[in-house]
Design a protein around this motif. Structure first.
Motif, PDB file in Angstrom:
ATOM      1  N   ALA A 186      -3.965   7.071   7.658  1.00 54.28           N
ATOM      2  CA  ALA A 186      -4.548   5.804   8.108  1.00 54.28           C
ATOM      3  C   ALA A 186      -3.638   4.628   7.762  1.00 54.28           C
ATOM      4  CB  ALA A 186      -5.931   5.608   7.479  1.00 54.28           C
ATOM      5  N   LEU A 187      -3.060   4.643   6.587  1.00 60.91           N
ATOM      6  CA  LEU A 187      -2.177   3.550   6.174  1.00 60.91           C
ATOM      7  C   LEU A 187      -0.930   3.491   7.050  1.00 60.91           C
ATOM      8  CD1 LEU A 187      -1.576   1.285   4.154  1.00 60.91           C
ATOM      9  CD2 LEU A 187      -0.501   2.992   2.702  1.00 60.91           C
ATOM     10  N   LEU A 189      -3.607  13.066  -0.554  1.00 61.83           N
ATOM     11  CA  LEU A 189      -4.409  11.958  -0.004  1.00 61.83           C
ATOM     12  C   LEU A 189      -4.086  11.817   1.483  1.00 61.83           C
ATOM     13  CD1 LEU A 189      -3.860   9.377  -2.882  1.00 61.83           C
ATOM     14  CD2 LEU A 189      -5.967  10.621  -2.394  1.00 61.83           C
ATOM     15  N   TYR A 190      -4.199  12.907   2.191  1.00 57.72           N
ATOM     16  CA  TYR A 190      -3.742  12.966   3.582  1.00 57.72           C
ATOM     17  C   TYR A 190      -4.414  11.915   4.464  1.00 57.72           C
ATOM     18  CZ  TYR A 190      -2.805  14.653   8.266  1.00 57.72           C
ATOM     19  OH  TYR A 190      -2.414  14.728   9.581  1.00 57.72           O
ATOM     20  N   ASP A 191      -5.727  11.844   4.445  1.00 59.56           N
ATOM     21  CA  ASP A 191      -6.443  10.921   5.336  1.00 59.56           C
ATOM     22  C   ASP A 191      -6.081   9.462   5.050  1.00 59.56           C
ATOM     23  OD1 ASP A 191      -7.733  12.969   6.713  1.00 59.56           O
ATOM     24  OD2 ASP A 191      -9.446  12.968   5.344  1.00 59.56           O
ATOM     25  N   LEU A 192      -6.021   9.105   3.780  1.00 65.07           N
ATOM     26  CA  LEU A 192      -5.655   7.742   3.406  1.00 65.07           C
ATOM     27  C   LEU A 192      -4.219   7.423   3.831  1.00 65.07           C
ATOM     28  CD1 LEU A 192      -6.172   5.065   1.849  1.00 65.07           C
ATOM     29  CD2 LEU A 192      -5.283   6.241  -0.172  1.00 65.07           C
ATOM     30  N   THR A 193      -3.309   8.348   3.575  1.00 65.07           N
ATOM     31  CA  THR A 193      -1.901   8.137   3.915  1.00 65.07           C
ATOM     32  C   THR A 193      -1.719   8.025   5.420  1.00 65.07           C
ATOM     33  OG1 THR A 193      -1.283   9.385   1.933  1.00 65.07           O
ATOM     34  CG2 THR A 193       0.442   9.028   3.577  1.00 65.07           C
ATOM     35  N   GLY A 215       0.817  -1.213   0.000  1.00 59.51           N
ATOM     36  CA  GLY A 215       0.000   0.000   0.000  1.00 59.51           C
ATOM     37  C   GLY A 215       0.847   1.258   0.000  1.00 59.51           C
ATOM     38  N   LYS A 216       1.919   1.265   0.783  1.00 60.56           N
ATOM     39  CA  LYS A 216       2.808   2.440   0.809  1.00 60.56           C
ATOM     40  C   LYS A 216       3.500   2.645  -0.529  1.00 60.56           C
ATOM     41  CE  LYS A 216       5.365   1.451   4.237  1.00 60.56           C
ATOM     42  NZ  LYS A 216       6.401   1.483   5.242  1.00 60.56           N
ATOM     43  N   SER A 239      -1.825   2.335  10.638  1.00 60.58           N
ATOM     44  CA  SER A 239      -2.082   0.894  10.662  1.00 60.58           C
ATOM     45  C   SER A 239      -0.793   0.093  10.478  1.00 60.58           C
ATOM     46  CB  SER A 239      -3.087   0.515   9.576  1.00 60.58           C
ATOM     47  OG  SER A 239      -4.328   1.128   9.833  1.00 60.58           O
ATOM     48  N   LEU A 272       1.319   4.530  -3.029  1.00 55.46           N
ATOM     49  CA  LEU A 272       1.071   5.948  -2.792  1.00 55.46           C
ATOM     50  C   LEU A 272       2.024   6.812  -3.606  1.00 55.46           C
ATOM     51  CD1 LEU A 272       0.651   5.994   1.089  1.00 55.46           C
ATOM     52  CD2 LEU A 272      -1.158   6.262  -0.609  1.00 55.46           C
ATOM     53  N   SER A 299       1.539  12.062  -1.525  1.00 52.43           N
ATOM     54  CA  SER A 299       0.282  11.576  -0.938  1.00 52.43           C
ATOM     55  C   SER A 299      -0.050  12.253   0.383  1.00 52.43           C
ATOM     56  CB  SER A 299       0.323  10.063  -0.752  1.00 52.43           C
ATOM     57  OG  SER A 299       1.322   9.702   0.178  1.00 52.43           O
TER      58      SER A 299
END
Length: 84
Positions: A25-26, A19-23, A7-8, A29, A11, A15
């Motif tokens: 969260a990833l 894509l701040y929120d997605l990055t 996933g990283k 996690s 990006l 990102s």
């Protein structure tokens, strides 16, 4: 952990801007998964990236928790409580 690494890699370099929120969260996690699998060095690396990139204190809260647990797991309680 393979899924988080993959996933990283998917990006974009910017990102954290687009894509701040997605990055966030990833990375949160991934840091938690690294901690849970006992990979303390990777946990520290991921936590530091989030702490550098996070926009607000609330965005940093989860990784501070992971950072504290990471130090506690390494029997370093004094280091854990010195976190700013």
């Amino acid at each position: 952990m393979k899924y988080f690494h993959f996933g990283k890699k998917l990006l974009a370099a910017d990102s954290w801007l687009h894509l701040y929120d997605l990055t966030l969260a990833l990375y949160e996690s991934a840091a938690e998964a690294a901690y849970l699998t006992g990979n303390f060095a990777e946990t520290s690396d991921l936590v530091e990236i989030v702490l550098q990139q996070a926009k607000t204190v609330l965005d940093k809260m989860k990784v501070y928790e992971i950072k504290i647990k990471n130090y506690q797991s390494q029997n370093k309680p004094l280091v854990a409580i010195k976190i700013p």
